[in-house]
Design a protein around this motif. Structure first.
Motif, PDB file in Angstrom:
ATOM      1  N   LEU A 149       0.829  -1.211   0.000  1.00  0.00           N
ATOM      2  CA  LEU A 149       0.000   0.000   0.000  1.00  0.00           C
ATOM      3  C   LEU A 149       0.859   1.255   0.000  1.00  0.00           C
ATOM      4  O   LEU A 149       0.549   2.228  -0.693  1.00  0.00           O
ATOM      5  CB  LEU A 149      -0.940  -0.023   1.208  1.00  0.00           C
ATOM      6  CG  LEU A 149      -1.983  -1.163   1.197  1.00  0.00           C
ATOM      7  CD1 LEU A 149      -2.741  -1.207   2.513  1.00  0.00           C
ATOM      8  CD2 LEU A 149      -2.950  -0.999   0.025  1.00  0.00           C
ATOM      9  N   ASP A 150       1.947   1.217   0.761  1.00  0.00           N
ATOM     10  CA  ASP A 150       2.860   2.366   0.753  1.00  0.00           C
ATOM     11  C   ASP A 150       3.534   2.519  -0.600  1.00  0.00           C
ATOM     12  O   ASP A 150       3.924   3.632  -1.001  1.00  0.00           O
ATOM     13  CB  ASP A 150       3.930   2.210   1.840  1.00  0.00           C
ATOM     14  CG  ASP A 150       3.364   2.371   3.246  1.00  0.00           C
ATOM     15  OD1 ASP A 150       2.219   2.868   3.368  1.00  0.00           O
ATOM     16  OD2 ASP A 150       4.054   1.979   4.217  1.00  0.00           O
ATOM     17  N   GLY A 151       3.663   1.408  -1.315  1.00  0.00           N
ATOM     18  CA  GLY A 151       4.308   1.449  -2.628  1.00  0.00           C
ATOM     19  C   GLY A 151       3.381   1.865  -3.750  1.00  0.00           C
ATOM     20  O   GLY A 151       3.813   1.931  -4.908  1.00  0.00           O
ATOM     21  N   GLY A 152       2.109   2.102  -3.441  1.00  0.00           N
ATOM     22  CA  GLY A 152       1.183   2.608  -4.447  1.00  0.00           C
ATOM     23  C   GLY A 152       0.112   1.644  -4.899  1.00  0.00           C
ATOM     24  O   GLY A 152      -0.653   1.956  -5.826  1.00  0.00           O
ATOM     25  N   ALA A 153       0.010   0.474  -4.267  1.00  0.00           N
ATOM     26  CA  ALA A 153      -1.028  -0.483  -4.670  1.00  0.00           C
ATOM     27  C   ALA A 153      -2.403   0.059  -4.299  1.00  0.00           C
ATOM     28  O   ALA A 153      -2.632   0.495  -3.172  1.00  0.00           O
ATOM     29  CB  ALA A 153      -0.793  -1.826  -3.993  1.00  0.00           C
ATOM     30  N   THR A 154      -3.323   0.004  -5.254  1.00  0.00           N
ATOM     31  CA  THR A 154      -4.709   0.411  -5.001  1.00  0.00           C
ATOM     32  C   THR A 154      -5.677  -0.748  -5.203  1.00  0.00           C
ATOM     33  O   THR A 154      -6.864  -0.620  -4.922  1.00  0.00           O
ATOM     34  CB  THR A 154      -5.109   1.569  -5.942  1.00  0.00           C
ATOM     35  OG1 THR A 154      -4.948   1.142  -7.310  1.00  0.00           O
ATOM     36  CG2 THR A 154      -4.255   2.800  -5.669  1.00  0.00           C
TER      37      THR A 154
END
Length: 407
Positions: free
Chosen positions: A248-253
């Motif tokens: 999530l911190d890496g940009g996963a949506t």
């Protein structure tokens, strides 16, 4: 147990000499009978049984001993040693339950199973298997004690602590390699292309962490986080939390939870994983004989309760992993893609016995959040996809397409 305790107390009291001698003689007789039982085989029971009164409760065991008396007297071949017969008797007794999940595991296999479920063990950090020529092959984990000591991928294992592994099962070899952290183990190895030249390595066991979770942002679409769980161990909830935070911190949506080939494991860690994807509600019910139904509820505040979610399943998705997949499906939280699951909705308690063997006993069944038992045919995916052929992953590709297009 009470008789043993009384004998022990008598032996430690300051009694007259004659009483102490009598107690000592009695203890020696009991020890002698015990040794005769195992050294002489089950036939020793005949001498004791003829002096006993057969009660209604004892009758089935009397028939058992009667049968073994006949076997020991008249069987043409070699009678197995007592331990083998005891293990065989346990397995035979469990077979009449007609439950494939209530099973007895001998000490080596039981130890490996306990280590697997704990998620860590004392060992040297290697994968092992038998090749097509029935040789034990090693592949060390990166940075493991085995690799540091000089074990290379493809080395053949010939012996452990001087004992040949030629006829040992893979689980027996694993059990020999496992042990207390800080203790040494001596491996006799050979290495291609000169397998006829064995050499010896001494390796000190260390704590080996066995990860149950792997994750990454997908190259095909970095907005999709991929999370694979291979089994539910004591360490899985912590691993999943770390993985979700990173994704999530890496940009996963959007997320894909891969439970393919996950045969289950411990139920509480599985429930804790479900917490991360469900914002409250029932995860599953547990029903035991003669007890009140127990509900496992999701706690609010999970890390991934909102991102669109796909769960990948197949015919080897079983037990606890099926219940989590089914719960997410029933709650409308996830779309299941893949093949029908295995169909195992029962609970086994694991009891470690005095000799290190273990007994797995089916003690309950699980119900999905809508109070349905898990079908024997397994969960039906929302979108059925076969694995496909070649090196590609058709099921993963379908999950990506579903998250991208909603179809």
């Amino acid at each position: 147990m009470s008789e043993d305790r009384q004998l022990s107390d008598r032996n430690t009291n300051t009694e007259p000499t004659s009483d102490r001698q009598a107690a000592l003689f009695g203890s020696l007789v009991l020890v002698l009978v015990f040794l005769l039982f195992f050294a002489g085989g089950f036939a020793t029971h005949r001498m004791l049984n003829r002096r006993s009164v057969v009660t209604a409760a004892a009758w089935p065991m009397t028939v058992f001993w009667e049968a073994w008396d006949i076997v020991e007297q008249d069987f043409y071949g070699e009678v197995p040693p007592p331990k083998v017969r005891v293990y065989g008797a346990i397995r035979g007794s469990l077979a009449v339950l007609n439950d494939p999940y209530t099973v007895f595991l001998e000490p080596q296999t039981g130890e490996v199973e306990r280590d697997r479920l704990s998620g860590s063990y004392g060992g040297i950090g290697v994968d092992i298997w038998r090749d097509s020529e029935d040789r034990i092959v090693l592949n060390p984990y990166p940075g493991s004690p085995a690799e540091v000591a000089g074990v290379r991928a493809g080395d053949f294992l010939l012996a452990v602590d001087g004992h040949s592994v030629l006829t040992a099962t893979v689980d027996e070899v694993r059990a020999r390699l496992h042990g207390e952290v800080g203790t040494p183990v001596v491996l006799t190895l050979s290495r291609p292309p000169t397998p006829t030249h064995p050499f010896v390595l001494t390796i000190v066991r260390q704590e080996i962490q066995v990860p149950s979770v792997s994750y990454r942002l997908l190259d095909q679409d970095p907005s999709i986080g991929y999370l694979q769980i291979t089994s539910f161990t004591e360490r899985t909830p912590q691993e999943v939390e770390e993985a979700l935070r990173s994704l999530l911190d890496g940009g996963a949506t959007r997320l894909i939870l891969d439970l393919r080939d996950n045969g289950g494991g411990l139920i509480q860690p599985a429930v804790d994983v479900g917490d991360q994807f469900l914002d409250g509600g029932i995860i599953l019910y547990e029903v035991r004989r003669g007890r009140q139904e127990r509900a496992f509820r999701a706690r609010r505040g999970g890390l991934a309760t909102e991102p669109p979610l796909v769960v990948l399943v197949n015919g080897s998705t079983a037990s606890a992993s099926e219940m989590i997949a089914g719960s997410l499906q029933v709650q409308g939280r996830a779309t299941l893609i893949g093949e029908p699951t295995y169909g195992k909705g029962s609970v086994q308690l694991i009891f470690t016995l005095s000799d290190g063997s273990s007994l797995h006993v089916t003690s309950a069944i699980w119900l999905l959040p809508d109070h349905r038992p898990l079908p024997e045919t397994g969960l039906t995916p929302d979108i059925r996809v076969s694995p496909g052929e070649g090196l590609g992953d058709a099921q993963l590709d379908r999950a990506i397409r579903y998250l991208q297009r909603g179809e």
